[in-house]
Enzyme design. Structure first.
Site, PDB file in Angstrom:
ATOM      1  N   ARG A 153      -0.513   1.740   9.680  1.00 14.07           N
ATOM      2  CA  ARG A 153      -0.558   2.708   8.591  1.00 14.07           C
ATOM      3  C   ARG A 153      -0.083   2.086   7.280  1.00 14.07           C
ATOM      4  O   ARG A 153      -0.631   2.356   6.203  1.00 14.07           O
ATOM      5  CB  ARG A 153       0.304   3.917   8.958  1.00 14.07           C
ATOM      6  N   HIS A 157      -1.869   2.110   3.623  1.00 12.81           N
ATOM      7  CA  HIS A 157      -1.215   2.714   2.461  1.00 12.81           C
ATOM      8  C   HIS A 157      -0.975   1.693   1.358  1.00 12.81           C
ATOM      9  O   HIS A 157      -1.013   2.045   0.170  1.00 12.81           O
ATOM     10  CB  HIS A 157       0.105   3.363   2.884  1.00 12.81           C
ATOM     11  N   ASN A 186       4.477   8.651   1.854  1.00 15.59           N
ATOM     12  CA  ASN A 186       5.195   7.550   2.499  1.00 15.59           C
ATOM     13  C   ASN A 186       6.605   7.907   2.954  1.00 15.59           C
ATOM     14  O   ASN A 186       7.103   7.326   3.931  1.00 15.59           O
ATOM     15  CB  ASN A 186       5.282   6.362   1.533  1.00 15.59           C
TER      16      ASN A 186
END
Length: 415
Positions: A153, A157, A186
């Site tokens: 992830r 991001h 986040n």
């Protein structure tokens, strides 16, 4: 006569395939899996435009499996790195790690100006660079597979905000108190920062000022995919990225697609970054691992009617509070079948409406994306191969050059 029979057989097979995939057909069943979508329920298809990648990435990925396997050298014991300030990992069931294959070895071509990435970029300047990252990721995921999901992830991001430049790693400073890592997409959910720190410390000891944090983030995402898939997702990745100096919280909301997006919004957000509809469907498959906060999908279980499977909705209502908030927002697994394994189970869950996010369910709102879901669900090895290619493509978004980047000595602060 035998040739005539063969020709007739091929003609019949071609007719069958064409009948299933013809444009005006609504795919409702495929190899025992039902889309469970009534005819006419699909929205109109969005025309796909596939802009070229920002820059070429040299030769195609070389699979690790083409090299003879060698045993991993033992990793020296070290004190555990400091905990990340951005949330703590949730417990997972551990499983034995798979062995690491050797890194691909290729001589780099002559250097040229501009943001050009190369396979085997560190072969001469830091020969064990990729292996050091892989060993660090292996150790982390063997203790907690959830960290691997966080690293995958993180790679996504990072690339969607300011490009693949490790801007997501930068800590707050008096001059910039709200960097990316504190943005709502986040914080506090993004994790794995301590793994990047550990790999960077080892690389600085071996090859000071050589390996960028941006490359470490992308290598770590690749290696986490390898270990969580038991080696079925296995690909080479070019290096040579520079670290960015800019990181702003508000850009996370501008560029990272939230789980509430519909299909049109998802397609637009991917297109801005040079990725197409197929990349969208394929990269969404990373939701087959990891956990999600209840607040990311609470609207789908608290406001009927919902297109979520009723059984799954009932289970989630027992696990999640009615109104999740910063002090009461537990996490649940994203894939209820194989929560710690990178596989194509996600697409089977989409077809059975056993997925968490609106953005997951959106893949069935277009005939084109629904067909891609079916193909990834039923064709063995198809998604894993496509995921590897999409990750390489994504890792080439908006690469920095020496003019606007650097090689950080510490991934959390600019030099």
């Amino acid at each position: 006569m035998s040739k005539l029979c063969v020709l007739i057989l091929f003609a019949l097979l071609g007719s069958t395939v064409a009948q299933f995939f013809r444009r005006d057909a609504t795919p409702t069943h495929f190899d025992g899996l039902s889309l469970d979508v009534a005819p006419g329920a699909y929205t109109s298809e969005t025309q796909e435009s596939s802009p070229p990648a920002t820059s070429p990435v040299g030769s195609p990925p070389q699979p690790y499996t083409s090299y003879p396997p060698v045993p991993n050298p033992p990793t020296p014991s070290q004190a555990p790195p400091a905990a990340s300030p951005v949330g703590s990992p949730q417990p997972y069931t551990s499983y034995p790690p798979v062995p690491s294959p050797p890194m691909p070895s290729q001589a780099p071509p002559p250097s040229s100006p501009g943001p050009k990435l190369r396979y085997g970029f560190y072969r001469y300047s830091c020969p064990r660079a990729e292996q050091i990252v892989r060993d660090t990721v292996r150790n982390a995921t063997s203790r907690n597979p959830g960290i691997g999901a966080g690293l995958i992830r993180m790679a996504f991001h990072d690339c969607f905000v300011q490009g693949c430049d490790a801007s997501v790693l930068l800590d707050p400073t008096p001059a910039n108190p709200r960097p990316e890592k504190l943005g709502p997409p986040n914080f506090p959910s993004l994790r794995g920062f301590e793994v990047i720190d550990a790999a960077k410390a080892k690389l600085e000891a071996a090859c000071p000022g050589t390996v960028s944090c941006a490359d470490i983030v992308q290598f770590a995402g690749r290696d986490a995919s390898f270990f969580l898939s038991n080696g079925t997702i296995n690909y080479g990745l070019p290096g040579g990225r520079f670290d960015g100096r800019i990181s702003f919280e508000n850009e996370t909301l501008a560029f990272l697609p939230p789980p509430s997006f519909n299909l049109t919004e998802l397609i637009d957000s991917f297109r801005v970054k040079g990725l197409n509809v197929d990349d969208l469907v394929v990269l969404s498959g990373s939701h087959t691992v990891g956990r999600s906060h209840c607040s990311s999908f609470s609207d789908r279980i608290s406001t009927p009617p919902s297109n979520m499977d009723p059984g799954l909705a009932t289970v989630l209502k027992r696990q999640c509070p009615a109104n999740p908030n910063l002090t009461n927002d537990p996490t649940v697994v994203q894939d209820v079948v194989t929560p710690t394994k990178m596989d194509n189970q996600y697409y089977k869950n989409v077809l059975r409406r056993k997925v968490l996010f609106t953005s997951d369910a959106a893949l069935l709102t277009s005939r084109r994306t629904a067909r891609k879901v079916v193909e990834n669900a039923v064709v063995r090895g198809r998604w894993e191969r496509k995921f590897a290619r999409a990750m390489v493509k994504m890792a080439n978004i908006e690469i920095k050059t020496i003019a606007n980047g650097e090689i950080r000595r510490n991934c959390r602060i600019v030099n």
